[in-house]
Design a protein around this motif. Structure first.
Motif, PDB file in Angstrom:
ATOM      1  N   GLN A  75      43.894   2.989  23.797  1.00  0.00           N
ATOM      2  CA  GLN A  75      42.585   3.495  24.212  1.00  0.00           C
ATOM      3  C   GLN A  75      42.692   4.943  24.689  1.00  0.00           C
ATOM      4  OE1 GLN A  75      41.131   1.047  27.332  1.00  0.00           O
ATOM      5  NE2 GLN A  75      38.997   1.525  26.942  1.00  0.00           N
ATOM      6  N   ALA A  76      43.734   5.232  25.452  1.00  0.00           N
ATOM      7  CA  ALA A  76      43.917   6.592  25.978  1.00  0.00           C
ATOM      8  C   ALA A  76      44.056   7.599  24.841  1.00  0.00           C
ATOM      9  CB  ALA A  76      45.143   6.644  26.891  1.00  0.00           C
ATOM     10  N   PHE A  77      44.788   7.234  23.793  1.00  0.00           N
ATOM     11  CA  PHE A  77      44.950   8.141  22.645  1.00  0.00           C
ATOM     12  C   PHE A  77      43.654   8.235  21.841  1.00  0.00           C
ATOM     13  CE2 PHE A  77      49.516   7.479  23.375  1.00  0.00           C
ATOM     14  CZ  PHE A  77      49.919   8.806  23.335  1.00  0.00           C
ATOM     15  N   PHE A  78      43.049   7.061  21.624  1.00  0.00           N
ATOM     16  CA  PHE A  78      41.842   6.993  20.802  1.00  0.00           C
ATOM     17  C   PHE A  78      40.720   7.845  21.406  1.00  0.00           C
ATOM     18  CE2 PHE A  78      37.818   4.882  19.653  1.00  0.00           C
ATOM     19  CZ  PHE A  78      37.906   4.983  18.273  1.00  0.00           C
ATOM     20  N   GLU A  79      40.510   7.692  22.713  1.00  0.00           N
ATOM     21  CA  GLU A  79      39.418   8.425  23.381  1.00  0.00           C
ATOM     22  C   GLU A  79      39.586   9.937  23.286  1.00  0.00           C
ATOM     23  OE1 GLU A  79      38.398   5.095  26.739  1.00  0.00           O
ATOM     24  OE2 GLU A  79      39.269   7.002  27.367  1.00  0.00           O
ATOM     25  N   ASN A  80      40.818  10.366  23.168  1.00  0.00           N
ATOM     26  CA  ASN A  80      41.082  11.806  23.107  1.00  0.00           C
ATOM     27  C   ASN A  80      41.329  12.292  21.682  1.00  0.00           C
ATOM     28  OD1 ASN A  80      41.236  12.953  25.943  1.00  0.00           O
ATOM     29  ND2 ASN A  80      42.432  11.076  26.138  1.00  0.00           N
ATOM     30  N   ASN A  81      41.156  11.348  20.759  1.00  0.00           N
ATOM     31  CA  ASN A  81      41.357  11.704  19.360  1.00  0.00           C
ATOM     32  C   ASN A  81      42.756  12.299  19.146  1.00  0.00           C
ATOM     33  OD1 ASN A  81      40.428  11.646  16.857  1.00  0.00           O
ATOM     34  ND2 ASN A  81      38.990  13.369  17.047  1.00  0.00           N
ATOM     35  N   LEU A  82      43.721  11.668  19.795  1.00  0.00           N
ATOM     36  CA  LEU A  82      45.092  12.201  19.752  1.00  0.00           C
ATOM     37  C   LEU A  82      46.004  11.266  18.988  1.00  0.00           C
ATOM     38  CD1 LEU A  82      45.823  13.321  23.427  1.00  0.00           C
ATOM     39  CD2 LEU A  82      45.876  14.792  21.409  1.00  0.00           C
ATOM     40  N   ASN A  83      47.012  11.861  18.378  1.00  0.00           N
ATOM     41  CA  ASN A  83      48.026  11.059  17.720  1.00  0.00           C
ATOM     42  C   ASN A  83      49.269  11.037  18.627  1.00  0.00           C
ATOM     43  OD1 ASN A  83      50.226  10.330  15.986  1.00  0.00           O
ATOM     44  ND2 ASN A  83      48.761  10.622  14.302  1.00  0.00           N
ATOM     45  N   PRO A  84      49.883   9.861  18.839  1.00  0.00           N
ATOM     46  CA  PRO A  84      51.058   9.810  19.732  1.00  0.00           C
ATOM     47  C   PRO A  84      52.162  10.786  19.330  1.00  0.00           C
ATOM     48  CG  PRO A  84      50.354   7.600  19.142  1.00  0.00           C
ATOM     49  CD  PRO A  84      49.504   8.528  18.338  1.00  0.00           C
ATOM     50  N   SER A  85      52.192  11.178  18.075  1.00  0.00           N
ATOM     51  CA  SER A  85      53.257  12.105  17.650  1.00  0.00           C
ATOM     52  C   SER A  85      53.095  13.488  18.288  1.00  0.00           C
ATOM     53  CB  SER A  85      53.282  12.228  16.130  1.00  0.00           C
ATOM     54  OG  SER A  85      52.055  12.772  15.715  1.00  0.00           O
ATOM     55  N   CYS A  86      51.897  13.758  18.867  1.00  0.00           N
ATOM     56  CA  CYS A  86      51.668  15.058  19.538  1.00  0.00           C
ATOM     57  C   CYS A  86      52.351  15.130  20.908  1.00  0.00           C
ATOM     58  CB  CYS A  86      50.184  15.296  19.770  1.00  0.00           C
ATOM     59  SG  CYS A  86      49.230  15.304  18.283  1.00  0.00           S
ATOM     60  N   LEU A  87      52.773  13.984  21.427  1.00  0.00           N
ATOM     61  CA  LEU A  87      53.369  13.983  22.771  1.00  0.00           C
ATOM     62  C   LEU A  87      54.618  14.849  22.820  1.00  0.00           C
ATOM     63  CD1 LEU A  87      53.281  10.174  23.734  1.00  0.00           C
ATOM     64  CD2 LEU A  87      51.964  12.009  24.815  1.00  0.00           C
ATOM     65  N   SER A  88      54.840  15.479  23.988  1.00  0.00           N
ATOM     66  CA  SER A  88      56.119  16.183  24.129  1.00  0.00           C
ATOM     67  C   SER A  88      57.054  15.429  25.072  1.00  0.00           C
ATOM     68  CB  SER A  88      55.916  17.620  24.590  1.00  0.00           C
ATOM     69  OG  SER A  88      54.851  17.738  25.474  1.00  0.00           O
ATOM     70  N   ILE A  89      56.482  14.656  25.998  1.00  0.00           N
ATOM     71  CA  ILE A  89      57.319  13.908  26.952  1.00  0.00           C
ATOM     72  C   ILE A  89      56.691  12.538  27.211  1.00  0.00           C
ATOM     73  CG2 ILE A  89      58.074  13.796  29.387  1.00  0.00           C
ATOM     74  CD1 ILE A  89      58.121  16.881  29.375  1.00  0.00           C
ATOM     75  N   ILE A  90      57.543  11.530  27.350  1.00  0.00           N
ATOM     76  CA  ILE A  90      57.079  10.206  27.793  1.00  0.00           C
ATOM     77  C   ILE A  90      57.773   9.936  29.126  1.00  0.00           C
ATOM     78  CG2 ILE A  90      57.104   7.727  27.283  1.00  0.00           C
ATOM     79  CD1 ILE A  90      57.011   8.530  24.289  1.00  0.00           C
ATOM     80  N   SER A  91      56.994   9.518  30.125  1.00  0.00           N
ATOM     81  CA  SER A  91      57.607   9.271  31.440  1.00  0.00           C
ATOM     82  C   SER A  91      57.247   7.871  31.916  1.00  0.00           C
ATOM     83  CB  SER A  91      57.137  10.317  32.443  1.00  0.00           C
ATOM     84  OG  SER A  91      55.730  10.320  32.517  1.00  0.00           O
ATOM     85  N   VAL A  92      58.143   7.293  32.692  1.00  0.00           N
ATOM     86  CA  VAL A  92      57.919   5.917  33.136  1.00  0.00           C
ATOM     87  C   VAL A  92      58.582   5.677  34.492  1.00  0.00           C
ATOM     88  CG1 VAL A  92      59.947   5.063  31.837  1.00  0.00           C
ATOM     89  CG2 VAL A  92      58.145   3.477  32.448  1.00  0.00           C
ATOM     90  N   THR A  93      57.929   4.871  35.308  1.00  0.00           N
ATOM     91  CA  THR A  93      58.517   4.479  36.590  1.00  0.00           C
ATOM     92  C   THR A  93      59.674   3.521  36.331  1.00  0.00           C
ATOM     93  OG1 THR A  93      56.331   4.562  37.570  1.00  0.00           O
ATOM     94  CG2 THR A  93      58.016   3.401  38.825  1.00  0.00           C
ATOM     95  N   THR A  94      60.853   3.835  36.879  1.00  0.00           N
ATOM     96  CA  THR A  94      61.979   2.898  36.698  1.00  0.00           C
ATOM     97  C   THR A  94      62.441   2.324  38.050  1.00  0.00           C
ATOM     98  OG1 THR A  94      63.510   4.759  36.636  1.00  0.00           O
ATOM     99  CG2 THR A  94      62.808   3.869  34.522  1.00  0.00           C
TER     100      THR A  94
END
Ligand code: KG4
Ligand code: ZN
Length: 355
Positions: A75-94
Motif C-alpha cells: 500500500q505504501a508503494f502503491f499510494e506513492n506510485n513507486l516501484n520498490p526498485s527505487c529504494l536506496s536503503i531498507i531499514s529494520v528494527t532488530t
C-alpha cells in the motif's frame, strides 16, 4: 543536489506494525539541513487483539506482524506510485523487543533487501525513539550532540547520555518495572483496557493529584536509577480499598495521584542528571512521552534550569516505522561504522553497546 535517498523503515519490535517510506536529500547550498519528505507512515495497531488479555501476547503479535507487513508495504508503494526498485536503503528494527516479532520484521526486510539487492540497516528501537525528537525540525541532530535523553516506554525507562549518533551511555534506568508497564497494570486493575497510559491520562484530568500520597521509591537515594514496582503495589493496594468505599471519583483520584507521583520521580532524577552532566539539552521520547502532564512537568523543570527541551510530536511518541527510516538516514549520513556485520535479532539489545 549532494545526495538523495529513498528509505523504507520497518518496525515490528512489539505489538504495532510500522511501515514508512521517506525521501531525504541534502543540497550543496545548505548541507547542514536534511530535507525530509514523509511519503508514507503506516501503522497496523494490534491494540484490540491484545486488549482482552490485558497485555501483549508475543505469539499473537508475531502472527499479526506477518499478516500486516506485506499489505502495508504494498500500500505504501502503491499510494506513492513507486516501484520498490527505487529504494536506496531498507531499514529494520532488530532489537530490543519481542524475539518473534523482531524476527518477523527482520526476515521480511532481509528478504526484500536480498531480492532488490539493496543495503539493509539494522536499527536499535531505542535509538529510533531518541532520534525521532529531531524529525519535526528536519535538522540533523549532529549539531545537538551531546544531549541528555529520557526514554520512557512500555519496555524501558532509561536516562541516557547521547554522545553522538550510534554512541550512547546509560546513566540510569528502572531497576524493576517501566513506567509504561506501571500505567498498563494499574489501568487493568481499575477495570480498563490496554494500553493503560492514555486511559490513566484521561482519568487523571478529573482527579486530584494530591489525594493519595503514594510512595516515591529511590527519590532520596543517590544515583540515577528509578523504581516503580513498590509504587505499583501501593496503588493496587489502594484500589482494593477503594472498591469497597463510598468515595466518588476514586478512579480519577488514583490516576491523577499516580501520574503526579511518576512525574515527581522523573523530574527529580532528571534534575540530578542535568546537574551531573552539565547538559543544556534534554530529549524525552518513547510512548509515555505522549503524556501531557509529564511533558508539562519536564518542560517546567527545563525552563527553570535553562535547558532546551525537545519532544517528538505526540503521534510519533508511540512505535512507528518513520523513526526507523529516519534513524537509518542519519546513521548512513553521519555514522561511519553503522554497518553491523552479523545480522540477527537482539531482544535485549543495550543501547550502550553497538551490538
Ligand atoms: O514506545 P511504545 O509505543 O512501545 C514500547 O516501545 O514499549 O510505548 C508504549 C507504552 C505503553 O505502556 C502505553 O501505556 C504508554 O506507552 N503510553 C502512555 C501514553 N500513551 C502511550 N503512557 C502515558 N500517557 C500516554 N498518553
Ligand atoms: Zn517503543
Amino acid at each position: 543536489m549532494v545526495r538523495e535517498d529513498l528509505i523504507l523503515g520497518i518496525e515490528t519490535s512489539c505489538d504495532d506494525t510500522g511501515v514508512s517510506i521517506i525521501k531525504t536529500s541534502i543540497t550543496r547550498d545548505n548541507p547542514e539541513e536534511i530535507n525530509l519528505d514523509i511519503l508514507s507512515n503506516k501503522l497496523a495497531s494490534q491494540t484490540e487483539l491484545h486488549d482482552k488479555y490485558g497485555g501483549v501476547v508475543p505469539e499473537l503479535a508475531s502472527r499479526e506482524h506477518l499478516r500486516s507487513l506485506l499489505p502495508l508495504t504494498k500500500q505504501a508503494f502503491f499510494e506513492n506510485n513507486l516501484n520498490p526498485s527505487c529504494l536506496s536503503i531498507i531499514s529494520v528494527t532488530t532489537g530490543p523487543g519481542l524475539k518473534g516479532s523482531l524476527l518477523t520484521g527482520l526476515n521480511f526486510a532481509a528478504g526484500l533487501a536480498a531480492a532488490l539487492k539493496k543495503p539493509l540497516i539494522p536499527i536499535n528501537h531505542l535509538e529510533g525513539h531518541i532520534l525521532s525528537a529531531f524529525i519535526e525540525s528536519k535538522s540533523h541532530p549532529k549539531r545537538n550532540f551531546p544531549f541528555l535523553t529520557l526514554l520512557i516506554s512500555g519496555g524501558h525507562t532509561q536516562i541516557i547520555l547521547a554522545k553522538q549518533i550510534g554512541k550512547y551511555e546509560l546513566l540510569g534506568e528502572t531497576v524493576d518495572d517501566s513506567i509504561g508497564e506501571t500505567f498498563d497494570k494499574v489501568s487493568q486493575e481499575l477495570g480498563f483496557g490496554y494500553p493503560g497510559g492514555p486511559i490513566i491520562e484521561k482519568l487523571a484530568l478529573k482527579g486530584d493529584p494530591a489525594k493519595y500520597p503514594f510512595p516515591k521509591p529511590l527519590l532520596k537515594k543517590q544515583g540515577l536509577n528509578l523504581s516503580f514496582s513498590g509504587l505499583k503495589t501501593a496503588v493496587i493496594r489502594e484500589i482494593v480499598k477503594c472498591r469497597t468505599s463510598k468515595e466518588r471519583h476514586w478512579k480519577n483520584n488514583i490516576a491523577a495521584s499516580l501520574q503526579n507521583t511518576v512525574s515527581i520521580l522523573l523530574a527529580s532524577k532528571i534534575r540530578d542528571a542535568i546537574t551531573l552532566t552539565g547538559t543544556d539539552s534534554l530529549v524525552v521520547s518513547g510512548g509515555v512521552a505522549a503524556n501531557n502532564y509529564i511533558r508539562k512537568t519536564l518542560s517546567n523543570l527545563c525552563q527553570g534550569m535553562q535547558v532546551n527541551l525537545r519532544l517528538p510530536p505526540k503521534h510519533l511518541c508511540a512505535d512507528n516505522g518513520l523513526m526507523i527510516a529516519w534513524a537509518a538516514c542519519l546513521k548512513s549520513l553521519f555514522q561511519e561504522d553503522y554497518c553491523i556485520k552479523e545480522l540477527k535479532v537482539r531482544p535485549r539489545w543495550n543501547i550502550a553497546t553497538r551490538d
